[in-house]
Write a protein that holds these residues in place. Sequence first.
Motif, PDB file in Angstrom:
ATOM      1  N   GLU A 150       0.863  -1.188   0.000  1.00  9.70           N
ATOM      2  CA  GLU A 150       0.000   0.000   0.000  1.00  9.70           C
ATOM      3  C   GLU A 150       0.893   1.230   0.000  1.00  9.70           C
ATOM      4  O   GLU A 150       1.714   1.407   0.900  1.00  9.70           O
ATOM      5  CB  GLU A 150      -0.876  -0.042   1.251  1.00  9.70           C
ATOM      6  N   VAL A 151       0.755   2.084  -1.014  1.00 11.24           N
ATOM      7  CA  VAL A 151       1.592   3.268  -1.164  1.00 11.24           C
ATOM      8  C   VAL A 151       0.717   4.510  -1.069  1.00 11.24           C
ATOM      9  O   VAL A 151      -0.225   4.668  -1.845  1.00 11.24           O
ATOM     10  CB  VAL A 151       2.344   3.252  -2.509  1.00 11.24           C
ATOM     11  N   ALA A 152       1.041   5.363  -0.102  1.00 15.60           N
ATOM     12  CA  ALA A 152       0.282   6.608   0.078  1.00 15.60           C
ATOM     13  C   ALA A 152       1.219   7.800  -0.058  1.00 15.60           C
ATOM     14  O   ALA A 152       2.353   7.766   0.436  1.00 15.60           O
ATOM     15  CB  ALA A 152      -0.387   6.621   1.441  1.00 15.60           C
ATOM     16  N   THR A 153       0.739   8.860  -0.733  1.00 13.96           N
ATOM     17  CA  THR A 153       1.496  10.109  -0.831  1.00 13.96           C
ATOM     18  C   THR A 153       0.586  11.263  -0.429  1.00 13.96           C
ATOM     19  O   THR A 153      -0.629  11.214  -0.640  1.00 13.96           O
ATOM     20  CB  THR A 153       2.017  10.347  -2.257  1.00 13.96           C
ATOM     21  N   PHE A 154       1.175  12.284   0.162  1.00 14.14           N
ATOM     22  CA  PHE A 154       0.400  13.458   0.579  1.00 14.14           C
ATOM     23  C   PHE A 154       1.359  14.589   0.896  1.00 14.14           C
ATOM     24  O   PHE A 154       2.574  14.374   1.041  1.00 14.14           O
ATOM     25  CB  PHE A 154      -0.460  13.147   1.819  1.00 14.14           C
ATOM     26  N   LYS A 155       0.801  15.800   1.011  1.00 18.15           N
ATOM     27  CA  LYS A 155       1.595  16.960   1.396  1.00 18.15           C
ATOM     28  C   LYS A 155       1.083  17.510   2.720  1.00 18.15           C
ATOM     29  O   LYS A 155      -0.096  17.365   3.065  1.00 18.15           O
ATOM     30  CB  LYS A 155       1.536  18.037   0.321  1.00 18.15           C
TER      31      LYS A 155
ATOM     32  N   ALA B  26       4.391   7.081   2.342  1.00 19.62           N
ATOM     33  CA  ALA B  26       4.258   6.008   3.316  1.00 19.62           C
ATOM     34  C   ALA B  26       3.960   4.714   2.581  1.00 19.62           C
ATOM     35  O   ALA B  26       3.069   4.670   1.717  1.00 19.62           O
ATOM     36  CB  ALA B  26       3.153   6.315   4.316  1.00 19.62           C
ATOM     37  N   ILE B  27       4.710   3.655   2.890  1.00 20.12           N
ATOM     38  CA  ILE B  27       4.514   2.342   2.268  1.00 20.12           C
ATOM     39  C   ILE B  27       4.226   1.334   3.370  1.00 20.12           C
ATOM     40  O   ILE B  27       4.996   1.206   4.318  1.00 20.12           O
ATOM     41  CB  ILE B  27       5.753   1.904   1.470  1.00 20.12           C
ATOM     42  N   VAL B  28       3.120   0.624   3.239  1.00 22.36           N
ATOM     43  CA  VAL B  28       2.727  -0.375   4.226  1.00 22.36           C
ATOM     44  C   VAL B  28       2.573  -1.715   3.519  1.00 22.36           C
ATOM     45  O   VAL B  28       1.976  -1.785   2.433  1.00 22.36           O
ATOM     46  CB  VAL B  28       1.407  -0.006   4.927  1.00 22.36           C
ATOM     47  N   HIS B  29       3.093  -2.760   4.122  1.00 22.86           N
ATOM     48  CA  HIS B  29       2.965  -4.116   3.585  1.00 22.86           C
ATOM     49  C   HIS B  29       1.924  -4.881   4.408  1.00 22.86           C
ATOM     50  O   HIS B  29       2.005  -4.914   5.640  1.00 22.86           O
ATOM     51  CB  HIS B  29       4.310  -4.849   3.645  1.00 22.86           C
ATOM     52  N   TRP B  30       0.952  -5.500   3.707  1.00 21.84           N
ATOM     53  CA  TRP B  30      -0.106  -6.283   4.348  1.00 21.84           C
ATOM     54  C   TRP B  30      -0.081  -7.712   3.814  1.00 21.84           C
ATOM     55  O   TRP B  30       0.361  -7.957   2.692  1.00 21.84           O
ATOM     56  CB  TRP B  30      -1.482  -5.676   4.065  1.00 21.84           C
TER      57      TRP B  30
ATOM     58  N   ARG C 214       6.116  -1.117   7.727  1.00 24.67           N
ATOM     59  CA  ARG C 214       5.778   0.224   7.242  1.00 24.67           C
ATOM     60  C   ARG C 214       7.055   1.040   7.135  1.00 24.67           C
ATOM     61  O   ARG C 214       7.926   0.960   8.005  1.00 24.67           O
ATOM     62  CB  ARG C 214       4.794   0.921   8.183  1.00 24.67           C
ATOM     63  N   GLU C 215       7.165   1.828   6.056  1.00 24.85           N
ATOM     64  CA  GLU C 215       8.270   2.754   5.874  1.00 24.85           C
ATOM     65  C   GLU C 215       7.693   4.121   5.548  1.00 24.85           C
ATOM     66  O   GLU C 215       6.626   4.224   4.935  1.00 24.85           O
ATOM     67  CB  GLU C 215       9.182   2.339   4.720  1.00 24.85           C
ATOM     68  N   SER C 216       8.400   5.178   5.923  1.00 25.41           N
ATOM     69  CA  SER C 216       7.981   6.531   5.556  1.00 25.41           C
ATOM     70  C   SER C 216       9.193   7.348   5.163  1.00 25.41           C
ATOM     71  O   SER C 216      10.299   7.110   5.644  1.00 25.41           O
ATOM     72  CB  SER C 216       7.232   7.200   6.715  1.00 25.41           C
ATOM     73  N   ALA C 217       8.967   8.345   4.272  1.00 26.92           N
ATOM     74  CA  ALA C 217      10.057   9.205   3.799  1.00 26.92           C
ATOM     75  C   ALA C 217       9.466  10.522   3.324  1.00 26.92           C
ATOM     76  O   ALA C 217       8.265  10.619   3.042  1.00 26.92           O
ATOM     77  CB  ALA C 217      10.823   8.531   2.673  1.00 26.92           C
ATOM     78  N   VAL C 218      10.296  11.559   3.233  1.00 27.07           N
ATOM     79  CA  VAL C 218       9.840  12.870   2.778  1.00 27.07           C
ATOM     80  C   VAL C 218      10.775  13.371   1.692  1.00 27.07           C
ATOM     81  O   VAL C 218      11.988  13.147   1.737  1.00 27.07           O
ATOM     82  CB  VAL C 218       9.784  13.870   3.961  1.00 27.07           C
ATOM     83  N   SER C 219      10.218  14.008   0.677  1.00 27.18           N
ATOM     84  CA  SER C 219      11.019  14.521  -0.435  1.00 27.18           C
ATOM     85  C   SER C 219      11.409  15.973  -0.179  1.00 27.18           C
ATOM     86  O   SER C 219      10.955  16.599   0.796  1.00 27.18           O
ATOM     87  CB  SER C 219      10.227  14.428  -1.737  1.00 27.18           C
ATOM     88  N   GLU C 220      12.250  16.510  -1.060  1.00 29.45           N
ATOM     89  CA  GLU C 220      12.718  17.883  -0.903  1.00 29.45           C
ATOM     90  C   GLU C 220      11.587  18.898  -1.040  1.00 29.45           C
ATOM     91  O   GLU C 220      11.648  19.992  -0.470  1.00 29.45           O
ATOM     92  CB  GLU C 220      13.810  18.180  -1.927  1.00 29.45           C
ATOM     93  N   ASP C 221      10.533  18.572  -1.817  1.00 23.90           N
ATOM     94  CA  ASP C 221       9.409  19.505  -1.971  1.00 23.90           C
ATOM     95  C   ASP C 221       8.305  19.231  -0.951  1.00 23.90           C
ATOM     96  O   ASP C 221       7.150  19.627  -1.149  1.00 23.90           O
ATOM     97  CB  ASP C 221       8.857  19.474  -3.396  1.00 23.90           C
ATOM     98  N   ASN C 222       8.656  18.540   0.141  1.00 18.77           N
ATOM     99  CA  ASN C 222       7.751  18.325   1.267  1.00 18.77           C
ATOM    100  C   ASN C 222       6.595  17.384   0.954  1.00 18.77           C
ATOM    101  O   ASN C 222       5.546  17.446   1.593  1.00 18.77           O
ATOM    102  CB  ASN C 222       7.208  19.657   1.801  1.00 18.77           C
ATOM    103  N   GLU C 223       6.773  16.487  -0.033  1.00 16.65           N
ATOM    104  CA  GLU C 223       5.771  15.455  -0.271  1.00 16.65           C
ATOM    105  C   GLU C 223       6.145  14.235   0.558  1.00 16.65           C
ATOM    106  O   GLU C 223       7.282  13.793   0.554  1.00 16.65           O
ATOM    107  CB  GLU C 223       5.702  15.077  -1.747  1.00 16.65           C
ATOM    108  N   TRP C 224       5.161  13.709   1.275  1.00  8.88           N
ATOM    109  CA  TRP C 224       5.393  12.589   2.185  1.00  8.88           C
ATOM    110  C   TRP C 224       5.000  11.284   1.504  1.00  8.88           C
ATOM    111  O   TRP C 224       4.019  11.234   0.750  1.00  8.88           O
ATOM    112  CB  TRP C 224       4.565  12.775   3.452  1.00  8.88           C
TER     113      TRP C 224
END
Length: 423
Positions: free
Chosen positions: A50-55, A98-102, A86-96
């Motif tokens: 499961e891959v989620a992106t947000f600002k 999150a990757i979750v494995h189920w 679960r892993e999380s990371a942030v990019s230089e333009d502040n986009e977050w």
Amino acid sequence: MSIQKKSRIGILTTSLLLLGAIAHNTGNKFGAASVELANAQSLKTSTIVEVATFKLKAGVTPDEFYPVDQAVESQHVSQQPGFISRESAVSEDNEWLAIVHWDSMESAEASMASFSSAPATAEFMSKLEADTMSMTRYESYALQEILQSEAEESLQMESPTMIEKVRALLNSFNTGDQAPIAYINPDKYMQHNLAVADGLAGFGEVMHNAPPQGFSANVVRAFQDGNYVITHTKYDFFGPKIGFDVFRFEDGLIVEHWDNLQETVTDTVSGRSMIDGPTEVVNLDETDVNKALVKNLFEEVLLGGNVDKLPSYFSASEYAQHNPSVGDGLDAFMSAAAAMAEAGTPMIYTKNHAIFGQGNFVLAISEGEFIGNSTIFYDLFRVQDGLIVEHWDTLETMPPRDQWRNNNGKFGFNSDVMKAIHK
């Protein structure tokens, strides 16, 4: 927030880019993966990524959001049935990201259904621009295989090898540590030291009857041949002794043991001790050839009587001898053999029972006669460039049958070992 479903993340360029983003951000705390592998079984059934992106909302900094994100993970996401990591990371333009494995689509959807009502998510959602949030679910194949492989490698790294288990068991003679006894199968332990009874009870009886100073064991050499571990050890076991031990494993536990012990002789003809010399196992690719060399030596010379063939098995320029009664070099060996025969005390081999080897070391286990007594011979050879360059041995007299503490005999190797000798 939109949710999409896709399949076979293992072949999608998108997934590789996402995973690459995590790898390249591992230098800061936001890129560090907070992976928690549930267990090997859950990895085997892992199918959903499961891959989620947000600002974040204006004014919300990554430093401010990071503990909120971690709270959602620890208090809600990781507590859901079917969660793997679960892993999380942030990019230089502040986009977050999150990757979750189920472990299944059902688990992923059930977690999402309970997400909005979870106590930890209120603050999480208050920090986001809701209209920037997007989620995609992928059915995973290649990633599952990678995770499973990594889990298996991790388990292998944590589990001691067979040689390490044997070393720990013998070292317990020095330390008194009882933990390594767990490496012996409590329900199946066959003993071939005829002075010791079968099973853990026999082992415990020996330890119970130790002298006041106890026992000591210094393992000088150790090598492995299949599910057998062979050690060459300097003992204080009811007096100074040199011993060879052979341990057979099944399912990671010791189920059978052989040994051959000889009282230590310090005044030797060659000036070498009964156990010093090289210890490193090398040339693993030559194992079969070296075992065949020793097998042929026994069949053709020591059992076959073709003494004229002896020089073809030994190095003419380098032959180190550790038998305390024989000097270095092939000439010294042949002279000693002739002197024993002339004195009416020849060393006679009647049967070879086992040959074990790894790399440059080969151990032959045989029976025969010496000074009129039925004798067990353990001969260890070091082979270099196709010739024997060093030899260690122990000789033990077969005890009378009425003194045996078990009925297993000194040999009794299984059919696989015998086939290896006679093939």
